[in-house]
Scaffold this motif. Structure first.
Motif, PDB file in Angstrom:
ATOM      1  N   ASP A 302      37.175  33.116  30.711  1.00 48.10           N
ATOM      2  CA  ASP A 302      36.344  32.517  31.756  1.00 48.10           C
ATOM      3  C   ASP A 302      37.190  31.788  32.779  1.00 48.10           C
ATOM      4  OD1 ASP A 302      33.967  33.462  30.752  1.00 48.10           O
ATOM      5  OD2 ASP A 302      33.479  31.615  29.655  1.00 48.10           O
ATOM      6  N   ILE A 303      38.250  31.098  32.326  1.00 50.55           N
ATOM      7  CA  ILE A 303      39.137  30.416  33.266  1.00 50.55           C
ATOM      8  C   ILE A 303      39.813  31.432  34.173  1.00 50.55           C
ATOM      9  CG2 ILE A 303      41.294  29.102  33.455  1.00 50.55           C
ATOM     10  CD1 ILE A 303      40.420  27.452  31.088  1.00 50.55           C
ATOM     11  N   VAL A 304      40.265  32.537  33.592  1.00 48.77           N
ATOM     12  CA  VAL A 304      40.897  33.585  34.392  1.00 48.77           C
ATOM     13  C   VAL A 304      39.933  34.100  35.451  1.00 48.77           C
ATOM     14  CG1 VAL A 304      41.895  35.900  34.329  1.00 48.77           C
ATOM     15  CG2 VAL A 304      42.453  34.256  32.531  1.00 48.77           C
ATOM     16  N   ARG A 305      38.749  34.500  35.016  1.00 52.27           N
ATOM     17  CA  ARG A 305      37.769  35.063  35.959  1.00 52.27           C
ATOM     18  C   ARG A 305      37.376  34.046  37.021  1.00 52.27           C
ATOM     19  NH1 ARG A 305      34.034  37.782  32.691  1.00 52.27           N
ATOM     20  NH2 ARG A 305      33.317  35.704  32.056  1.00 52.27           N
ATOM     21  N   ASN A 306      37.145  32.810  36.629  1.00 54.20           N
ATOM     22  CA  ASN A 306      36.773  31.783  37.604  1.00 54.20           C
ATOM     23  C   ASN A 306      37.895  31.529  38.597  1.00 54.20           C
ATOM     24  OD1 ASN A 306      34.259  31.506  36.412  1.00 54.20           O
ATOM     25  ND2 ASN A 306      34.840  29.732  35.170  1.00 54.20           N
ATOM     26  N   ASN A 307      39.137  31.627  38.136  1.00 53.40           N
ATOM     27  CA  ASN A 307      40.257  31.457  39.065  1.00 53.40           C
ATOM     28  C   ASN A 307      40.322  32.611  40.064  1.00 53.40           C
ATOM     29  OD1 ASN A 307      41.307  28.957  38.334  1.00 53.40           O
ATOM     30  ND2 ASN A 307      42.601  29.810  36.713  1.00 53.40           N
ATOM     31  N   VAL A 308      40.014  33.818  39.616  1.00 51.20           N
ATOM     32  CA  VAL A 308      39.985  34.940  40.560  1.00 51.20           C
ATOM     33  C   VAL A 308      38.833  34.786  41.544  1.00 51.20           C
ATOM     34  CG1 VAL A 308      39.759  37.447  40.777  1.00 51.20           C
ATOM     35  CG2 VAL A 308      41.170  36.472  38.957  1.00 51.20           C
ATOM     36  N   VAL A 309      37.698  34.300  41.077  1.00 54.88           N
ATOM     37  CA  VAL A 309      36.590  33.994  41.989  1.00 54.88           C
ATOM     38  C   VAL A 309      37.042  32.986  43.041  1.00 54.88           C
ATOM     39  CG1 VAL A 309      34.324  32.906  42.169  1.00 54.88           C
ATOM     40  CG2 VAL A 309      34.777  34.530  40.325  1.00 54.88           C
ATOM     41  N   ALA A 310      37.748  31.953  42.611  1.00 58.52           N
ATOM     42  CA  ALA A 310      38.223  30.929  43.547  1.00 58.52           C
ATOM     43  C   ALA A 310      39.212  31.514  44.550  1.00 58.52           C
ATOM     44  CB  ALA A 310      38.861  29.775  42.769  1.00 58.52           C
ATOM     45  N   LEU A 311      40.106  32.398  44.078  1.00 60.45           N
ATOM     46  CA  LEU A 311      41.048  33.053  44.992  1.00 60.45           C
ATOM     47  C   LEU A 311      40.298  33.899  46.019  1.00 60.45           C
ATOM     48  CD1 LEU A 311      43.715  34.175  42.357  1.00 60.45           C
ATOM     49  CD2 LEU A 311      44.081  32.457  44.152  1.00 60.45           C
ATOM     50  N   ARG A 312      39.286  34.612  45.553  1.00 60.20           N
ATOM     51  CA  ARG A 312      38.483  35.433  46.479  1.00 60.20           C
ATOM     52  C   ARG A 312      37.821  34.564  47.539  1.00 60.20           C
ATOM     53  NH1 ARG A 312      33.175  36.252  46.571  1.00 60.20           N
ATOM     54  NH2 ARG A 312      32.842  35.523  44.424  1.00 60.20           N
ATOM     55  N   LYS A 313      37.189  33.502  47.114  1.00 61.97           N
ATOM     56  CA  LYS A 313      36.481  32.639  48.060  1.00 61.97           C
ATOM     57  C   LYS A 313      37.436  31.957  49.033  1.00 61.97           C
ATOM     58  CE  LYS A 313      32.436  31.703  45.176  1.00 61.97           C
ATOM     59  NZ  LYS A 313      31.643  30.668  44.441  1.00 61.97           N
ATOM     60  N   ALA A 314      38.668  31.713  48.605  1.00 61.07           N
ATOM     61  CA  ALA A 314      39.657  31.077  49.475  1.00 61.07           C
ATOM     62  C   ALA A 314      40.323  32.078  50.413  1.00 61.07           C
ATOM     63  CB  ALA A 314      40.719  30.381  48.627  1.00 61.07           C
ATOM     64  N   GLY A 315      40.033  33.363  50.232  1.00 58.01           N
ATOM     65  CA  GLY A 315      40.606  34.370  51.119  1.00 58.01           C
ATOM     66  C   GLY A 315      42.023  34.778  50.769  1.00 58.01           C
ATOM     67  N   VAL A 316      42.460  34.510  49.536  1.00 59.28           N
ATOM     68  CA  VAL A 316      43.804  34.906  49.103  1.00 59.28           C
ATOM     69  C   VAL A 316      43.792  36.404  48.786  1.00 59.28           C
ATOM     70  CG1 VAL A 316      45.612  34.537  47.385  1.00 59.28           C
ATOM     71  CG2 VAL A 316      44.206  32.607  48.158  1.00 59.28           C
ATOM     72  N   PRO A 317      44.719  37.176  49.338  1.00 57.81           N
ATOM     73  CA  PRO A 317      44.746  38.610  49.021  1.00 57.81           C
ATOM     74  C   PRO A 317      45.025  38.826  47.538  1.00 57.81           C
ATOM     75  CG  PRO A 317      46.140  38.109  50.920  1.00 57.81           C
ATOM     76  CD  PRO A 317      45.773  36.800  50.298  1.00 57.81           C
ATOM     77  N   VAL A 318      44.163  39.579  46.869  1.00 57.48           N
ATOM     78  CA  VAL A 318      44.307  39.868  45.447  1.00 57.48           C
ATOM     79  C   VAL A 318      44.472  41.371  45.267  1.00 57.48           C
ATOM     80  CG1 VAL A 318      43.168  39.836  43.193  1.00 57.48           C
ATOM     81  CG2 VAL A 318      43.063  37.828  44.676  1.00 57.48           C
ATOM     82  N   LEU A 319      45.557  41.767  44.592  1.00 55.63           N
ATOM     83  CA  LEU A 319      45.858  43.168  44.327  1.00 55.63           C
ATOM     84  C   LEU A 319      45.460  43.513  42.888  1.00 55.63           C
ATOM     85  CD1 LEU A 319      47.532  42.507  46.877  1.00 55.63           C
ATOM     86  CD2 LEU A 319      49.387  43.877  45.914  1.00 55.63           C
ATOM     87  N   ALA A 320      45.201  44.789  42.665  1.00 55.33           N
ATOM     88  CA  ALA A 320      44.828  45.259  41.336  1.00 55.33           C
ATOM     89  C   ALA A 320      46.073  45.666  40.559  1.00 55.33           C
ATOM     90  CB  ALA A 320      43.868  46.443  41.438  1.00 55.33           C
ATOM     91  N   GLY A 321      46.289  45.030  39.439  1.00 56.40           N
ATOM     92  CA  GLY A 321      47.395  45.366  38.546  1.00 56.40           C
ATOM     93  C   GLY A 321      46.966  45.116  37.120  1.00 56.40           C
ATOM     94  N   THR A 322      47.655  45.723  36.159  1.00 52.41           N
ATOM     95  CA  THR A 322      47.145  45.721  34.793  1.00 52.41           C
ATOM     96  C   THR A 322      48.065  45.083  33.763  1.00 52.41           C
ATOM     97  OG1 THR A 322      48.143  47.881  34.351  1.00 52.41           O
ATOM     98  CG2 THR A 322      45.905  47.859  35.269  1.00 52.41           C
ATOM     99  N   ASP A 323      49.380  45.087  34.007  1.00 54.13           N
ATOM    100  CA  ASP A 323      50.373  44.708  33.001  1.00 54.13           C
ATOM    101  C   ASP A 323      50.372  45.676  31.826  1.00 54.13           C
ATOM    102  OD1 ASP A 323      52.521  43.286  32.108  1.00 54.13           O
ATOM    103  OD2 ASP A 323      51.448  41.428  31.685  1.00 54.13           O
ATOM    104  N   ALA A 324      49.929  46.908  32.057  1.00 52.50           N
ATOM    105  CA  ALA A 324      49.882  47.901  30.984  1.00 52.50           C
ATOM    106  C   ALA A 324      51.284  48.244  30.501  1.00 52.50           C
ATOM    107  CB  ALA A 324      49.183  49.164  31.478  1.00 52.50           C
ATOM    108  N   VAL A 325      51.389  48.504  29.200  1.00 53.65           N
ATOM    109  CA  VAL A 325      52.660  48.921  28.595  1.00 53.65           C
ATOM    110  C   VAL A 325      52.513  50.182  27.756  1.00 53.65           C
ATOM    111  CG1 VAL A 325      53.599  46.584  28.549  1.00 53.65           C
ATOM    112  CG2 VAL A 325      52.313  47.453  26.572  1.00 53.65           C
ATOM    113  N   GLY A 326      51.296  50.719  27.646  1.00 50.35           N
ATOM    114  CA  GLY A 326      51.084  51.895  26.821  1.00 50.35           C
ATOM    115  C   GLY A 326      50.748  51.523  25.393  1.00 50.35           C
TER     116      GLY A 326
END
Length: 435
Positions: A302-326
């Motif tokens: 929830d903290i992660v998601r709420n922080n992304v919501v806050a970044l969105r509302k502040a107009g910070v560019p957010v890119l899609a990435g996964t940290d995938a390793v297989g």
């Protein structure tokens, strides 16, 4: 890149998703012989040749909306102007054409990983660490597979979590007093596309971070910082780094930091998916509660998601990435599928489907300074994904893939997996694709 990390160290890294280290591991532990076999198999493949192509009757996503049926032309590895000569005509049947997807944070170290990513329509991958330049080189410019770009050896401090958990030799660490110019000269001379700094307890101090960023800019490349807790996030922002990787999971981003981020021009690659998987798997969560100071330990998704919501509302560019390793040990953070899950995470944080798609197309092209992809326009790379269903109606429709083109070559092995994102919490690792 083939790992020189022991299997035991690698497995321990996999269980770190919900610590504020965020990254599981940065390489796959395969033998030199297996890596060489993958190269030989790929070189022996009969790749489809590039054919000048007209794709008729397709509806194109332009970054904001989907247009009426039209034709798109491919010439060589580029999208060509309307009316170009075509040797092959494909009926798009009114389906939906989007730019090839870009994963802005993962760790692919072999051709099998590239193949898995490509099969899900991921046509460019931003690899976030390379610690053996000789072994990384064969992953670049592989015809018919996702375009692999990479950071070099990250600036990681002695005694830090990354140094300990990855068993890094002293020669790969950035020590207090090390010369940032020499560090960047090594990164650039080895062909790295950007510089990465690991900001954490016992990582490079703020003065060193600023010096590394300055030197990266003087060498003509950009710099990003790993920062997965609020304290590290604040340091990374103050360093002047171009982009910050991950989202704090221990505390909400405060208004002052949001304000600075919104006016600095810095971007964030949120990697919500790695946190979702960590917090959603009880076995994984149980293995991840040590190694960090208590005030920096991850608390909740929830903290992660709420922080992304806050970044969105502040107009910070957010890119899609996964940290995938297989597939690693008992857990899996698969290439390709996780990027589709990340798009769903972004929509869950309030982004429209169109904005989520921009986070995996137009924005990475801009902020990773690629310049030649991310849109379906004449002159750009012919990286495209044909979808059966409209992704603006439902973002999970990005999984409904009909065809994929990478640099003008059609990729035939389209993923047919029926897995959905929640299946990743408890599934057994699939067999990797043989490239």
């Amino acid at each position: 890149m083939r790992s020189n990390i022991s299997a035991g160290a690698l497995l321990s890294l996999i269980t770190l998703a919900t610590q504020s280290t965020a990254c599981y591991t940065h390489s796959r532990d395969i033998s030199d012989e297996e890596f060489d076999r993958q190269i030989a198999r790929h070189q022996a493949r009969q790749l489809p040749s590039r054919v000048d192509t007209e794709i008729r009757n397709v509806r194109v996503f332009d970054g904001f909306c989907i247009g009426p049926p039209t034709s798109v032309f491919i010439k060589g590895d580029r999208i060509a102007a309307t009316g170009s000569k075509a040797d092959l005509v494909i009926d798009g049947e009114g389906k939906f054409l989007i730019p090839g997807l870009i994963d802005s944070h993962l760790h692919i170290s072999d051709l099998s990983g590239l193949a898995n990513a490509t099969s899900f329509g991921v046509t460019s991958v931003m690899n976030m660490a390379c610690r053996n330049y000789t072994q990384c080189a064969p992953l670049r410019n592989v015809p018919g597979m996702a375009d692999w770009l990479s950071a070099g050896v990250p600036a990681t401090g002695p005694g830090s979590n990354h140094a300990k958990n990855m068993n890094l030799p002293d020669s790969l660490l950035f020590h207090p007093g090390d010369d940032p110019t020499e560090t960047l000269a090594n990164v650039v001379s080895n062909g790295s596309d950007w510089m990465k700094i690991t900001v954490e307890v016992n990582g490079p101090d703020l003065a060193s971070q600023k010096a590394l960023v300055s030197q990266a800019h003087s060498f003509g490349i950009f710099a990003v910082s790993h920062a997965a807790d609020l304290e590290s996030y604040n340091e990374a922002q103050l360093s002047g780094v171009d982009g910050i990787q991950h989202t704090p999971a221990n505390r909400p981003i405060d208004s002052d930091l949001l304000s600075r981020l919104s006016t600095s021009g810095q971007f964030v690659t949120a990697t919500m998916e790695i946190w979702r998987l960590g917090f959603g798997n009880p076995a994984l969560l149980a293995a991840t509660q040590g190694g960090q100071p208590d005030d920096r330990k991850a608390v909740s998704f929830d903290i992660v998601r709420n922080n992304v919501v806050a970044l969105r509302k502040a107009g910070v560019p957010v890119l899609a990435g996964t940290d995938a390793v297989g597939a690693q040990g008992p857990f899996i953070i698969p290439f390709g599928l996780t990027l589709h899950c990340e798009l769903q995470n972004l929509v869950g944080a309030g982004y429209t489907p169109a904005a989520a798609l921009r986070a995996a197309t137009m924005l990475p092209n801009q902020y990773h300074r690629l310049g030649d992809r991310g849109s379906i326009s004449p002159g750009l790379r012919a990286d495209m994904v044909l979808l059966n269903s409209n992704p603006l109606e439902k973002i999970s429709n990005t999984r409904d893939i009909a065809r994929i083109w990478v640099g003008g070559i059609e990729y035939k092995d389209v993923a047919k997996s029926a897995l959905v994102c929640d299946d990743l919490l408890n599934q057994a690792p699939p067999k990797p694709i043989r490239p």
